[in-house]
Design a protein around this motif. Sequence first.
Motif, PDB file in Angstrom:
ATOM      1  N   ALA A  75      13.399   8.056  13.159  1.00 38.26           N
ATOM      2  CA  ALA A  75      13.575   9.288  12.075  1.00 38.26           C
ATOM      3  C   ALA A  75      13.021   8.111  10.520  1.00 38.26           C
ATOM      4  N   GLN A  76      11.611   8.858  10.061  1.00 39.66           N
ATOM      5  CA  GLN A  76      10.706   8.635   8.901  1.00 39.66           C
ATOM      6  C   GLN A  76      11.790   8.398   7.584  1.00 39.66           C
ATOM      7  N   ILE A  77      11.477   7.337   7.222  1.00 40.80           N
ATOM      8  CA  ILE A  77      12.082   7.125   6.080  1.00 40.80           C
ATOM      9  C   ILE A  77      10.350   6.640   4.473  1.00 40.80           C
ATOM     10  N   VAL A  78      10.702   6.686   3.820  1.00 43.67           N
ATOM     11  CA  VAL A  78      10.041   6.856   2.839  1.00 43.67           C
ATOM     12  C   VAL A  78      10.551   5.337   2.006  1.00 43.67           C
ATOM     13  N   PRO A  79       9.575   4.927   0.779  1.00 44.73           N
ATOM     14  CA  PRO A  79       9.335   3.349  -0.237  1.00 44.73           C
ATOM     15  C   PRO A  79      10.466   3.033  -0.403  1.00 44.73           C
ATOM     16  N   ALA A  80      11.201   4.276  -0.690  1.00 42.18           N
ATOM     17  CA  ALA A  80      12.217   4.775  -1.643  1.00 42.18           C
ATOM     18  C   ALA A  80      13.691   4.146  -0.900  1.00 42.18           C
ATOM     19  N   GLU A  81      13.202   4.069   0.467  1.00 44.65           N
ATOM     20  CA  GLU A  81      14.417   4.264   1.155  1.00 44.65           C
ATOM     21  C   GLU A  81      14.747   2.581   1.746  1.00 44.65           C
ATOM     22  N   PHE A  82      13.444   1.956   1.771  1.00 43.72           N
ATOM     23  CA  PHE A  82      13.457   0.884   2.600  1.00 43.72           C
ATOM     24  C   PHE A  82      14.474  -0.430   2.261  1.00 43.72           C
ATOM     25  N   LEU A  83      14.852  -0.742   0.825  1.00 45.15           N
ATOM     26  CA  LEU A  83      16.201  -1.550   0.641  1.00 45.15           C
ATOM     27  C   LEU A  83      17.188  -1.133   0.672  1.00 45.15           C
ATOM     28  N   GLN A  84      17.573   0.453   0.780  1.00 42.74           N
ATOM     29  CA  GLN A  84      18.631   0.593   1.268  1.00 42.74           C
ATOM     30  C   GLN A  84      18.619   0.745   3.093  1.00 42.74           C
ATOM     31  N   ALA A  85      18.052   0.559   3.686  1.00 43.01           N
ATOM     32  CA  ALA A  85      18.250   0.815   5.236  1.00 43.01           C
ATOM     33  C   ALA A  85      17.884  -0.562   5.938  1.00 43.01           C
ATOM     34  N   ALA A  86      17.446  -2.245   5.470  1.00 46.56           N
ATOM     35  CA  ALA A  86      16.500  -2.371   5.807  1.00 46.56           C
ATOM     36  C   ALA A  86      17.863  -3.644   5.893  1.00 46.56           C
ATOM     37  N   PRO A  87      19.282  -3.356   5.990  1.00 50.03           N
ATOM     38  CA  PRO A  87      20.394  -4.062   6.163  1.00 50.03           C
ATOM     39  C   PRO A  87      21.190  -3.465   7.131  1.00 50.03           C
ATOM     40  N   THR A 143      14.685  13.239  -2.109  1.00 52.03           N
ATOM     41  CA  THR A 143      13.994  11.819  -1.548  1.00 52.03           C
ATOM     42  C   THR A 143      12.201  12.295  -1.379  1.00 52.03           C
ATOM     43  N   LEU A 144      11.979  12.667  -0.291  1.00 51.52           N
ATOM     44  CA  LEU A 144      11.492  12.964   1.028  1.00 51.52           C
ATOM     45  C   LEU A 144       9.962  14.139  -0.299  1.00 51.52           C
ATOM     46  N   GLU A 145      10.502  14.559  -0.790  1.00 53.28           N
ATOM     47  CA  GLU A 145       9.041  15.219  -1.524  1.00 53.28           C
ATOM     48  C   GLU A 145       8.211  14.155  -2.857  1.00 53.28           C
ATOM     49  N   VAL A 146       9.053  13.591  -2.817  1.00 56.63           N
ATOM     50  CA  VAL A 146       8.761  12.219  -3.869  1.00 56.63           C
ATOM     51  C   VAL A 146       8.046  11.512  -2.878  1.00 56.63           C
ATOM     52  N   GLY A 147       8.857  10.840  -2.007  1.00 54.01           N
ATOM     53  CA  GLY A 147       8.680  10.061  -1.471  1.00 54.01           C
ATOM     54  C   GLY A 147       7.338  10.075  -0.935  1.00 54.01           C
ATOM     55  N   LEU A 148       6.926  11.462   0.424  1.00 55.07           N
ATOM     56  CA  LEU A 148       5.957  11.062   0.928  1.00 55.07           C
ATOM     57  C   LEU A 148       4.453  10.574   0.371  1.00 55.07           C
ATOM     58  N   SER A 149       4.262  11.116  -0.575  1.00 51.05           N
ATOM     59  CA  SER A 149       2.850  10.763  -1.077  1.00 51.05           C
ATOM     60  C   SER A 149       2.980   9.381  -1.502  1.00 51.05           C
ATOM     61  N   GLU A 150       3.784   8.983  -2.310  1.00 53.74           N
ATOM     62  CA  GLU A 150       4.277   6.963  -2.309  1.00 53.74           C
ATOM     63  C   GLU A 150       4.184   6.622  -1.278  1.00 53.74           C
ATOM     64  N   SER A 151       5.009   6.732   0.126  1.00 52.71           N
ATOM     65  CA  SER A 151       4.807   6.185   1.720  1.00 52.71           C
ATOM     66  C   SER A 151       2.895   6.028   1.437  1.00 52.71           C
ATOM     67  N   ASP A 152       2.240   7.030   1.803  1.00 56.57           N
ATOM     68  CA  ASP A 152       0.746   7.390   1.841  1.00 56.57           C
ATOM     69  C   ASP A 152      -0.105   6.222   1.099  1.00 56.57           C
ATOM     70  N   ALA A 153       0.621   6.132   0.180  1.00 59.63           N
ATOM     71  CA  ALA A 153       0.227   5.234  -1.306  1.00 59.63           C
ATOM     72  C   ALA A 153       0.158   4.090  -0.428  1.00 59.63           C
TER      73      ALA A 153
END
Length: 223
Positions: free
Chosen positions: A28-40, A133-143
């Motif tokens: 499943a795709q994730i964006v940077p705002a999810e990294f810290l929540q998903a990593a555990p 989350t995805l609407e904001v995060g996809l551009s942040e992920s690209d950056a």
Amino acid sequence: MPIWEMLNRQDHGSLRVSRKSDAQRHFAQIVPAEFLQAAPYYAILFTKHPDTGAFYAGVVMGLEPDENLLVVDDTLPDYRPADLERRGFFTTPDGIAIDRDDPVFADPAGQTLFGIDGEPALALRRVQQALHTLEVGLSESDALIARLLSHRLLEPIDVKMEFDDGRSLRLDGLYTISLDALHALPDEVALDLFRSGDLQLAYAQTGSVRHLRTLGRIRNARL
């Protein structure tokens, strides 16, 4: 081709959404705002879009397509990625649309989208948050990925697993952040990564790779 319908309580007041289809999602795709929540809970890795060749980040939940080794009683670990939460729902200029043929709507025992007062129920509020989350995060992920590539920090990861039944699996097309390359960066670059938050995300991603071993152990235990 999916047929979209604009979501509204008049037509979809009795519609229910289920998480059972998570069992068929191995990535499943994730964006940077999810990294810290998903990593555990998940291995976070990068891969390339098959059509565009562009990198994106995602979590590995299974070792083969249509296999999710982490689902127990239709439930994932504590964090459910936004990409799964919004499955079957899409943002349009006019609001939220749905694909009625998506499997998330097939279970009559699923959660209702609207309460008896006609307001969004908890399941729909989660979808709304995931879409945001995805609407904001996809551009942040690209950056973020552009910055990682500019410093040559992404490298392929070789994943091969052997199992008690004699089978072996190899996961191809996955990338991770290179700690060697990261630690070799000039001090001023490393400081910029620290101040931007990229360094924290990099360590969260590289540390999460250990969860691949967990997936291997779960699969072996089910043989």
